[in-house]
Design an enzyme around this catalytic site. Structure first.
Site, PDB file in Angstrom:
ATOM      1  N   CYS A 153      -4.706 -11.208  -4.874  1.00  0.00           N
ATOM      2  CA  CYS A 153      -3.632 -10.278  -4.561  1.00  0.00           C
ATOM      3  C   CYS A 153      -2.304 -11.037  -4.462  1.00  0.00           C
ATOM      4  CB  CYS A 153      -3.949  -9.550  -3.262  1.00  0.00           C
ATOM      5  SG  CYS A 153      -2.889  -8.122  -2.938  1.00  0.00           S
ATOM      6  N   ASP A 154      -1.206 -10.331  -4.675  1.00  0.00           N
ATOM      7  CA  ASP A 154       0.102 -10.934  -4.951  1.00  0.00           C
ATOM      8  C   ASP A 154       0.468 -12.146  -4.100  1.00  0.00           C
ATOM      9  OD1 ASP A 154       0.250  -8.867  -6.718  1.00  0.00           O
ATOM     10  OD2 ASP A 154       2.001  -7.909  -5.832  1.00  0.00           O
ATOM     11  N   LYS A 155       0.491 -12.005  -2.780  1.00  0.00           N
ATOM     12  CA  LYS A 155       0.993 -13.083  -1.925  1.00  0.00           C
ATOM     13  C   LYS A 155       0.001 -14.219  -1.785  1.00  0.00           C
ATOM     14  CE  LYS A 155       4.383 -10.443  -1.661  1.00  0.00           C
ATOM     15  NZ  LYS A 155       3.683  -9.411  -2.426  1.00  0.00           N
TER      16      LYS A 155
ATOM     17  N   ASP B  54      -1.170  -5.371  -1.137  1.00  0.00           N
ATOM     18  CA  ASP B  54       0.100  -4.686  -1.359  1.00  0.00           C
ATOM     19  C   ASP B  54      -0.130  -3.231  -1.740  1.00  0.00           C
ATOM     20  OD1 ASP B  54       1.293  -7.045  -0.816  1.00  0.00           O
ATOM     21  OD2 ASP B  54       2.089  -7.410  -2.815  1.00  0.00           O
TER      22      ASP B  54
ATOM     23  N   GLU C 139       8.003  -4.508   0.287  1.00  0.00           N
ATOM     24  CA  GLU C 139       8.096  -4.082  -1.104  1.00  0.00           C
ATOM     25  C   GLU C 139       8.270  -2.570  -1.148  1.00  0.00           C
ATOM     26  OE1 GLU C 139       5.383  -7.208  -3.690  1.00  0.00           O
ATOM     27  OE2 GLU C 139       4.788  -5.121  -3.554  1.00  0.00           O
TER      28      GLU C 139
ATOM     29  N   SER D 202       8.046  -4.569  -5.827  1.00  0.00           N
ATOM     30  CA  SER D 202       6.824  -4.957  -6.510  1.00  0.00           C
ATOM     31  C   SER D 202       7.184  -5.487  -7.885  1.00  0.00           C
ATOM     32  CB  SER D 202       5.915  -3.733  -6.653  1.00  0.00           C
ATOM     33  OG  SER D 202       4.919  -3.960  -7.618  1.00  0.00           O
TER      34      SER D 202
ATOM     35  N   CYS E 164      -8.392  -6.938  -5.824  1.00  0.00           N
ATOM     36  CA  CYS E 164      -7.773  -8.107  -6.457  1.00  0.00           C
ATOM     37  C   CYS E 164      -8.575  -9.386  -6.217  1.00  0.00           C
ATOM     38  CB  CYS E 164      -6.353  -8.292  -5.937  1.00  0.00           C
ATOM     39  SG  CYS E 164      -5.311  -6.834  -6.088  1.00  0.00           S
TER      40      CYS E 164
END
Length: 565
Positions: free
Chosen positions: A122-124, A81, A444, A470, A49
C-alpha cells in the site's frame, strides 16, 4: 572469521539467555551462528495491496537460507488509503510512513540484524520501508509486492479510480446505481496494489531508479508466480551483499540517484506524492533534496509513459512490454537518467538495465517522440505558495486557469458542497488546514477530486489545498501548498471571492490581492486549532516539518554504533 553485527546477541557467556530465546524459536547451533537477516512485510488483512506478500516472503526466506543466512521474519503496519479515504482515518496515512520507518529501525537495531529485505504494498509502505532501509544502512533490498490486475467493465480495463469517479457520474445522472454496483465488483479483481501509475506503482519504479530494489521486479503483477523467483533471488543477493560488505544503502542513495528517481516519476506521469517521499528518503541519508531539486528534474524530463490516470494503461501493460527496465534504459540512453550510480547488484544502473527492450511506442514511447516535452508533473510557486505546490499535468488539456476562490476550512466541508453540487464552473475550491501540522496528518483527497471529475467538472474548476492528493487524482488539482495555512502560510489568508491565477506553463500560482490588503489580513490572522492535540497525531504535529522538505519528523542520517568491531 568476519564479525557480524548479530554476534553481539549470541557470542559469549553472558549471551546465554539470548541464545535461549533463539532456541525457543527453533534455531539450532548452526542457524544461530549464521548471519541474521530481517525480512519485513505488511502481510495481513488491512488492505488487498499487501496480501501478495505471504508467498514472496517465504521465497525470500528460502533464498536467504540458500545463501547461508538465517531469515528472521517480522511485520510492520499498513494504513489503507482506500479504506481510510474521505474520513478522519486518512489523517493517519502519511503518519504511517514514519511509523513504518521507525518500527524497522527499532527491530533491526534492537536485534542487531545483519541485513534486511523489505516488502511494500500500500502507498505509504513503499517510502516507509525505503526510509527504514536507508536509515538502518545495513545491506538491504526493497521489493514491491506487486499491483493488482486491472478489471474489465463494459469491454475496457478499469481500476479503483473508475469506481471513485463513477460516484460523481451517478450524482449527475451519467451512470445508474446498478452499473456502479457492477463496476464496484469488477474494478479490483485480485489482490495487489492499485493498478494505475498511482503512488504505489510510482514509488515501485522509484525504488528501481534509486538502485535499492531487486532489478525489474516492480511491474510484475502481484498475483504472478514469477514474483516468487525474484524474491528468492533477492534473498541470495542480500547474502552476497553481506559477504562482500555492500554496497550499503547510503552508498547507493546519492543526489544523482535521487534525480534519477525524480526523472522516472516525471517520465511516467507518476504520483504527486513522490515529490514528498523523495525528500523524505533523501533526509535519511542526510541529503538535502527538496521540492526545488525535484522541480529542476521534472522540468527537463519528457513524458513518455501513457499511464493512468493521465493516460490509458496500467502496470500490467508495462510488465508485458518489458517492465520498469524499459523506462530506465530509454531514459539513460536519452540522457535524462544518469546510468553511473550503483544498484543493489553491485553494478551500475546502466549495467543492470542495459539489456532491456526498446519502448513499444504505445505504452512507453521513445524520449525522442514523447507525449510532451516536459514531465507529467509541475512544481508551482508564487504568492499563494512561496515554497511550492504540486500539480499533475499529464493528460490535462488546460494549463492556465483564473477563477474565484471559495474557501473551505476542511476537506469534509468541501466534500459536502461538492456532493450537493454547490459549486460552479470558474470556482477555485480552497481546502485548508489539512497540511502536516494543520490536519494533523496531511490527508489525501481522492474522494473529492474524483467526485469533481465524475461530475464532468474536472478542468472547469480548480482545487487548491495544503493537503495531499492520491496518485490517482487528475484535473486542475494543486496540493502540498507550502507553507501550509496552519503555520501562517498565505493559503490561510485567502477569502471567498478572491481571484487566483494558476499558470502551469509558467509554473506560477498567485493570489491576486494587493499587498496592503494582505498585511491587514496577516495582522488579523489567528492560528487554526487542530482536532487531534493528543495521541499519535498530536505527537506528529509537534515534530513534522514542512511539505516542501518532505514532511519528515527527525534530523536525517541517523547513526548507529558499528557492531562489527
Amino acid at each position: 572469521m568476519k564479525r557480524l553485527r548479530s554476534d553481539v546477541t549470541k557470542i559469549g557467556l553472558d549471551r546465554t539467555p539470548h541464545r535461549a530465546f533463539m532456541r525457543a524459536m527453533g534455531l539450532d547451533d548452526d542457524a544461530i551462528a549464521k548471519p541474521m537477516v530481517g525480512i519485513v512485510s505488511m502481510k495481513g488483512e488491512q488492505t488487498p495491496c499487501n496480501m501478495t506478500h505471504g508467498f514472496q516472503v517465504e521465497a525470500a526466506k528460502a533464498g536467504v537460507q540458500a545463501g547461508g543466512g538465517t531469515p528472521r521474519e517480522f511485520s510492520t503496519i499498513s494504513v489503507s488509503d482506500g479504506i481510510g479515504m474521505n474520513h478522519e482515518g486518512m489523517k493517519l496515512s502519511l503518519v504511517s510512513r514514519e511509523i513504518i520507518a521507525d518500527s524497522i529501525e527499532a527491530v533491526v537495531h534492537g536485534h542487531a540484524y545483519d541485513a534486511l529485505i523489505g516488502f511494500g504494498g500500500c502507498d505509504k509502505t513503499l517510502p516507509g520501508v525505503l526510509m527504514g532501509i536507508v536509515r538502518c544502512n545495513v545491506p538491504g533490498i526493497f521489493i514491491f509486492g506487486g499491483a493488482a490486475l486491472p478489471g474489465r467493465f463494459d469491454g475496457k480495463d478499469v481500476s479503483v479510480l473508475d469506481a471513485y469517479e463513477a460516484i460523481g457520474a451517478v450524482q449527475t445522472g451519467h451512470m445508474s446505481e446498478a452499473d456502479l454496483a457492477r463496476l464496484e465488483r469488477a474494478c479490483k479483481p485480485t489482490v495487489g496494489a492499485c493498478a494505475g501509475q498511482f503512488t504505489a506503482n510510482t514509488m515501485a519504479m522509484v525504488s528501481e531508479a534509486l538502485g535499492l530494489s531487486f532489478p525489474n521486479v516492480s511491474m510484475i503483477p502481484g498475483v504472478y508466480s514469477e514474483r516468487a523467483q525474484a524474491a528468492e533471488q533477492a534473498g541470495r543477493l542480500v547474502m552476497e551483499m553481506l559477504e562482500r560488505g555492500g554496497p550499503l544503502p547510503r552508498e547507493i542513495l546519492t543526489r544523482t540517484s535521487l534525480e534519477n528517481a525524480a526523472a522516472i516519476v516525471a517520465a511516467t506521469g507518476g504520483s504527486t506524492n513522490a515529490a514528498l517521499h523523495l525528500s523524505a528518503i533523501a533526509n535519511e541519508a542526510g541529503i538535502a533534496f527538496d521540492i526545488d531539486d525535484v522541480d529542476r528534474v521534472f522540468a527537463r524530463t519528457p513524458l513518455i509513459g501513457d499511464l493512468r490516470p493521465g493516460g490509458r494503461f496500467h502496470a500490467k501493460d508495462v510488465y508485458e512490454i518489458g517492465g520498469t527496465a524499459v523506462v530506465i534504459r530509454a531514459l539513460i540512453e536519452s540522457g535524462h537518467i544518469d546510468g553511473s550510480p550503483l544498484t543493489v547488484t553491485g553494478k551500475s544502473l546502466a549495467e543492470t538495465y542495459g539489456a532491456a527492450p526498446d519502448p513499444d511506442g504505445t505504452v512507453i514511447r521513445s524520449p525522442a517522440t514523447p507525449i510532451s516535452p516536459d514531465g507529467g508533473l509541475a512544481i508551482l510557486k508564487g504568492s499563494l505558495a512561496p515554497n511550492g505546490a504540486v500539480l499533475k499535468v499529464a493528460g490535462m488539456k488546460t494549463l492556465v486557469f483564473e477563477g474565484t476562490a471559495r474557501v473551505f476550512e476542511s476537506e469534509d466541508d468541501c466534500a459536502k458542497a461538492v456532493a450537493a453540487r454547490q459549486y460552479e464552473a470558474g470556482d477555485v475550491l480552497i481546502i485548508r488546514n489539512e497540511g502536516p501540522v494543520g490536519g494533523p496528518g496531511m490527508r489525501e483527497m481522492l474522494g473529492v477530486t474524483a467526485l469533481i471529475y465524475g461530475q464532468q467538472m474536472g478542468e472547469k474548476v480548480a482545487l487548491i489545498t495544503d493537503g495531499r492528493f492520491s496518485g490517482a487524482t487528475r484535473g486542475m488539482c494543486i496540493g502540498y501548498v507550502s507553507p501550509e495555512a496552519a503555520t501562517g502560510g498565505p493559503l490561510g489568508l485567502v477569502e471567498t471571492g478572491d481571484r487566483i491565477l494558476i499558470d502551469a506553463k509558467q509554473h506560477k500560482i498567485d493570489l491576486l490581492v494587493d499587498e496592503a490588503e494582505m498585511e491587514r489580513r496577516r495582522a488579523a490572522w489567528t492560528p487554526h486549532t487542530p482536532k487531534h492535540p493528543a495521541g499519535v497525531l498530536g505527537k506528529y504535529a509537534k515534530l513534522v516539518g514542512p511539505a516542501h522538505e518532505g514532511a519528515v519528523t527527525h534530523e536525517g542520517a541517523a547513526e548507529w554504533p558499528d557492531l562489527t568491531r
